[in-house]
Design a protein around this motif. Structure first.
Motif, mmCIF file in Angstrom:
data_model
loop_
_atom_site.group_PDB
_atom_site.id
_atom_site.type_symbol
_atom_site.label_atom_id
_atom_site.label_comp_id
_atom_site.label_asym_id
_atom_site.label_seq_id
_atom_site.Cartn_x
_atom_site.Cartn_y
_atom_site.Cartn_z
ATOM 1 N N GLU A 244 -6.547 -1.113 15.541
ATOM 2 C CA GLU A 244 -7.056 -2.127 14.597
ATOM 3 C C GLU A 244 -5.993 -3.156 14.234
ATOM 4 N N ILE A 245 -6.342 -4.407 14.472
ATOM 5 C CA ILE A 245 -5.414 -5.482 14.118
ATOM 6 C C ILE A 245 -6.026 -6.353 13.024
ATOM 7 N N HIS B 37 2.107 1.530 10.124
ATOM 8 C CA HIS B 37 1.901 1.305 8.688
ATOM 9 C C HIS B 37 3.215 1.048 7.973
ATOM 10 N N LEU B 38 3.195 0.048 7.109
ATOM 11 C CA LEU B 38 4.306 -0.220 6.211
ATOM 12 C C LEU B 38 3.785 -0.134 4.779
ATOM 13 N N ARG C 196 0.841 -1.189 0.000
ATOM 14 C CA ARG C 196 0.000 0.000 0.000
ATOM 15 C C ARG C 196 0.874 1.235 0.000
ATOM 16 N N ARG D 95 1.144 -6.156 12.498
ATOM 17 C CA ARG D 95 0.402 -5.607 13.647
ATOM 18 C C ARG D 95 0.359 -6.669 14.762
ATOM 19 N N GLU E 27 0.885 3.881 1.265
ATOM 20 C CA GLU E 27 0.362 4.695 2.369
ATOM 21 C C GLU E 27 1.316 5.845 2.571
ATOM 22 N N PHE F 243 3.609 -5.120 3.591
ATOM 23 C CA PHE F 243 3.381 -5.902 4.812
ATOM 24 C C PHE F 243 2.712 -7.217 4.449
ATOM 25 N N GLY G 12 -3.309 -8.157 9.815
ATOM 26 C CA GLY G 12 -1.995 -7.637 9.456
ATOM 27 C C GLY G 12 -0.943 -8.358 10.284
HETATM 28 P P1 ATP Z 1 -5.733 1.185 9.041
HETATM 29 O O1 ATP Z 1 -7.020 1.915 9.204
HETATM 30 O O2 ATP Z 1 -5.034 0.858 10.325
HETATM 31 O O3 ATP Z 1 -4.832 1.805 8.018
HETATM 32 P P2 ATP Z 1 -7.086 -0.476 7.158
HETATM 33 O O4 ATP Z 1 -8.482 -0.196 7.539
HETATM 34 O O5 ATP Z 1 -6.493 0.200 5.983
HETATM 35 O O6 ATP Z 1 -6.137 -0.231 8.438
HETATM 36 P P3 ATP Z 1 -7.606 -3.133 6.156
HETATM 37 O O7 ATP Z 1 -7.676 -2.663 4.754
HETATM 38 O O8 ATP Z 1 -8.834 -3.577 6.827
HETATM 39 O O9 ATP Z 1 -6.878 -2.044 7.067
HETATM 40 O O10 ATP Z 1 -6.475 -4.265 6.239
HETATM 41 C C1 ATP Z 1 -6.558 -5.379 7.108
HETATM 42 C C2 ATP Z 1 -5.461 -5.364 8.155
HETATM 43 O O11 ATP Z 1 -4.183 -5.171 7.561
HETATM 44 C C3 ATP Z 1 -5.577 -4.243 9.153
HETATM 45 O O12 ATP Z 1 -6.468 -4.575 10.167
HETATM 46 C C4 ATP Z 1 -4.166 -4.134 9.666
HETATM 47 O O13 ATP Z 1 -3.913 -5.144 10.637
HETATM 48 C C5 ATP Z 1 -3.337 -4.460 8.455
HETATM 49 N N1 ATP Z 1 -2.813 -3.273 7.763
HETATM 50 C C6 ATP Z 1 -3.503 -2.410 6.978
HETATM 51 N N2 ATP Z 1 -2.703 -1.476 6.456
HETATM 52 C C7 ATP Z 1 -1.449 -1.755 6.905
HETATM 53 C C8 ATP Z 1 -0.166 -1.167 6.691
HETATM 54 N N3 ATP Z 1 -0.005 -0.132 5.891
HETATM 55 N N4 ATP Z 1 0.896 -1.723 7.310
HETATM 56 C C9 ATP Z 1 0.738 -2.821 8.103
HETATM 57 N N5 ATP Z 1 -0.426 -3.423 8.338
HETATM 58 C C10 ATP Z 1 -1.527 -2.903 7.750
#
Ligand code: ATP
Ligand code: MN
Length: 465
Positions: A388-389, A242-243, A233, A439, A235, A246, A436
């Motif tokens: 959020e995990i 956030h990575l 992502r 996480r 991000e 991941f 994740g």
């Molecule tokens: P957040 O709101 O924390 O950015 P998200 O709503 O984008 O999370 P989801 O798309 O539901 O997350 O992804 C499922 C899971 O992947 C999340 O619950 C989290 O544990 C993990 N996750 C999401 N984005 C990242 C990231 N950039 N780096 C590491 N782990 C992530």
């Protein structure tokens, strides 16, 4: 299988037979002593514990021992004996030492002093040789194994979903483009846009942000599947959670509703914690002592408590009546930020919380719509220290409702024809979630920055190593 020419340090320390000659190989952690005797602490990564090598200095060439310094790689043959010193039960009385590779003490960056995690990030190629990263990497391995074991034992199939994807409709985050076009001189269409028809795949492609949509295809044939792979992502948020790259675990199950989904998530998360508590005691104890004195207590608490199950609406009520002034004020319809999630978990309930029934406006198109017309059967699992995990949902299995949602959101339907086909042919209730991996690693290790729980982190402005 056992390599005859080497005994692992872990084995020597735990099950090694006394008074036998063995050979151990590894990297020197420290060397101390005087002109008569040298004590070498050797580690080979099989355990956080070092084995002590005792060498009578006059028995070895001076030039050899001089090079046995922190970081050097050596093989030692000697007799395993009870240790007189404190700190270890056994030691090796060295008969011969072979030097594989010296590490010049003037320039080897990992001297025995504790280094900051920030500094270690700059030498990510060497940090696996520290106690901290040895523990983290062993835990990553143990958790990966536990995850595969859990699903295998429960009749799930491991599904390999693509890393390069032609669909950008997943909507989980900003994507990284995959292309072989010449960026300095890309082919153009008549109206001046980049002509991705001439690209490698004949279309625009990206790195996947989630394997879910393909996971659903698997579940609607094999009933219970899971993916465990890298996701990407772009991000731009430079946060400790956030990575850009991941790993995600995404189980997807036919014939599960939202409650079954919650039951699975709770059971699965607890299983991982139980597994590491049973198999990684030394490493967890080390992290507990060095970084987070409440780590073991927290891990034990999670497995012995029922997760709270509540709704988004209830969560908003809790936040609104908390009297706390958050950076982002909340109202029904606003997304929960990390500060809100952590308030709910750490201050209000003081245990893991599963929140369902979020407003449809802030969740993805594929989530099952509730009869109230406002909310969807989303599921987020929030953990202490992390927020959020897990993110998941029951999926919308009704073709008409799904198509309506897709048009409301202006998502290009042509790109999802294959996804919609599952609703056209033999659709079934189904649900799933994404965990994740890093996480979960943060939670298990007590580390506070996600860059310290993956060997080579990728984040904005950083793709070194
Ligand atoms: P957040 O709101 O924390 O950015 P998200 O709503 O984008 O999370 P989801 O798309 O539901 O997350 O992804 C499922 C899971 O992947 C999340 O619950 C989290 O544990 C993990 N996750 C999401 N984005 C990242 C990231 N950039 N780096 C590491 N782990 C992530
Ligand atoms: Mn995100």
């Amino acid at each position: 299988m056992k390599i005859k020419s080497r005994t692992k340090v872990k084995e020597a320390l735990t099950t090694g037979k006394l008074d036998r000659e063995i050979t151990v190989k590894g990297w020197v952690r420290t060397r101390r002593g005087n002109k008569n005797i040298a004590f070498i602490a050797l580690n080979d990564g099989s355990t956080i514990n070092n084995i002590q090598i005792v060498a009578d200095v006059p028995d070895f060439p001076e030039d050899l021992l001089r090079q046995v310094t922190t970081g050097a790689s050596i093989a030692v043959t000697g007799v395993l004996a009870p240790s007189q010193g404190k700190g270890q039960n056994v030691e090796i009385r060295a008969q011969s030492i072979e030097l594989y590779g010296a590490a010049d003490p003037l320039i080897y960056p990992l001297q025995k002093k504790g280094h900051s995690l920030e500094f270690l990030r700059e030498i990510a190629h060497l940090r696996p040789r520290t106690n901290t990263f040895g523990a983290i990497l062993r835990l990553r391995h143990a958790m990966s194994y536990a995850i595969h074991k859990y699903f295998n034992d429960n009749g799930f199939y491991y599904l390999h979903t693509p890393i390069i994807t032609g669909s950008d409709a997943e909507g989980a985050g900003e994507m990284f483009r995959v292309t072989t076009l010449d960026m300095t001189n890309p082919p153009k269409t008549p109206d001046g846009k980049i002509d991705f028809g001439k690209d490698f795949f004949g279309r625009e492609t990206n790195l996947t942000v989630s394997g879910q949509l393909e996971g659903e295809l698997g579940a609607l044939a094999l009933s219970e599947v899971y993916t465990f792979g890298p996701t990407f992502r772009a991000e731009n948020s430079n946060t400790p959670r956030h990575l850009a790259e991941f790993w995600m675990i995404e189980p997807e199950m036919a014939f599960y509703d939202i409650t079954d989904n919650m039951d699975l998530a709770e059971d699965f998360l607890k299983y991982i914690v139980v597994y590491v508590l049973e198999h990684c005691e030394d490493d967890l104890e080390f992290l507990n002592n060095m970084y987070d004195k409440e780590l073991l207590q927290r891990l034990n608490q999670v497995i012995s408590t029922d997760f709270v199950r509540t709704t988004y609406t209830e969560a908003i009520d809790i936040l609104n009546s908390s009297g706390v002034k958050f950076e982002f004020p909340t109202h029904w319809g606003s997304d929960l930020q990390s500060e809100h999630e952590r308030y709910i978990v750490e201050k209000h309930y003081k245990k893991p919380v599963m929140i369902t029934d979020y407003p449809k406006k802030i969740k993805a198109f594929y989530m099952k719509q509730n009869d109230d017309g406002k909310t969807v059967r989303a599921l987020d699992v929030l953990f202490p220290r992390i927020g959020e995990i897990v993110g998941g949902s029951q999926r919308e299995e009704d073709l008409q409702k799904l198509e309506n949602r897709i048009s409301e959101l202006n998502i290009p339907r042509e790109e999802l024809w294959w996804y919609l086909d599952t609703r056209r042919f033999g659709t079934a209730p189904h649900a799933g979630f994404g965990l994740g991996f890093e996480r979960m690693m943060l939670f298990i290790t007590g580390m506070s920055n996600i860059r310290d729980v993956i060997p080579f982190p990728r984040s904005p402005n950083n793709a070194a190593f």
